[in-house]
Design an enzyme around this catalytic site. Sequence first.
Site, PDB file in Angstrom:
ATOM      1  N   LYS A  77     -15.581 -30.177 -14.245  1.00 41.26           N
ATOM      2  CA  LYS A  77     -15.522 -29.190 -13.157  1.00 41.26           C
ATOM      3  C   LYS A  77     -14.241 -28.358 -13.140  1.00 41.26           C
ATOM      4  O   LYS A  77     -14.272 -27.175 -12.818  1.00 41.26           O
ATOM      5  CB  LYS A  77     -15.703 -29.879 -11.806  1.00 41.26           C
ATOM      6  N   ASP A 132     -20.176 -27.804  -4.130  1.00 38.59           N
ATOM      7  CA  ASP A 132     -19.850 -29.161  -3.650  1.00 38.59           C
ATOM      8  C   ASP A 132     -19.235 -29.155  -2.246  1.00 38.59           C
ATOM      9  O   ASP A 132     -19.586 -29.987  -1.410  1.00 38.59           O
ATOM     10  CB  ASP A 132     -18.820 -29.832  -4.572  1.00 38.59           C
TER      11      ASP A 132
END
Length: 306
Positions: A77, A132
């Site tokens: 990420k 997220d």
Amino acid sequence: MSEPFSQPIDAATRYCAVFGHPVKHSASPAMQNAGIAGLGLNWRYLALEVHPDELRRAIDGAKAMKFIGLNLTVPHKLLAVDMVDVLDESAQVWGAVNTVRFEGRDDRGEWRPLDQFEIVPGETRSQGFNTDADAITHSLREDLELETRGAKVLLLGAGGAGRVAALKLAADGVAELWLVNRTKEKAEAVAAEIRQRHSGTSVNVGYPKADIDLVLNATSLGLKNDDASPLDEKEFSLRGARVVYDMIYRSDETPLLKSATAAGCRTANGLGMLLYQGATALELWSDRPAPIEIMRRALEKNVYGH
Ligand code: ATR
């Protein structure tokens, strides 16, 4: 309701994938393929093992093969921030990319999701998003009816997930935040970042002395069956908390959630976070509302077997 019907793979089938290292336990293919079938799309969603050293080549390869989009999981990420062509504001704010959308340039010069082109456009690019952080507040609201604005929160953990949760809660307008982490310096660094970026939230390192609204576990404790609870109940009693959320979703009930239920708190685990980050990714790729309940059922079946 019956399971959604998947179209057979043919020459027009388009692909999405999650890249991870390791990736074989990912629940995303089950959830996303159910969502894709629910929308009636001729797509498939794959889980692909990609070593971090090959992440750039893998993203470029997916772009060259006209994939619709990607999800990125551990440890990609942060790395992907420098590997996509453009970053959406969400990825800039959180400094991490968990969703990539491939886009083409139309006749008017505008960038649109690849799915919207009858003929594959000549010019394509990758755009990085982060779904997220919003999934944290979405799940707290949907699963626990907790509004974060004005709330008092004890957050356990100051690693990657804990830092984003702390910053997101502060950005949402949490009134008071207590940060606890095994390595205290990391909690102090996150507290300093919040003081600088979100002065409206009062932030402390350590346990609260009075009642609070939410205890949120963002440590990895609870992943293994014999893990202890991340909360020191000598320092804070769960009777002083209204709701408890554990980001861990692999077990039906972690030691923390068991104690919370016994103390009369309302509880939820991190399955909702996984669901909402995935639903937002599917919406970014397809430009259509995700079939949430179909995706939730597929996820629960994959993770808990029922
Ligand atoms: P993630 O990206 O999932 O947040 P991470 O950055 O490695 O992963 O963070 C793991 C978190 O769990 C950290 O808060 C870590 O505490 P440290 O910062 O002290 O390492 C916490 N954690 C992991 N194992 C732990 C343990 N045995 N006891 C207490 N905390 C633990």
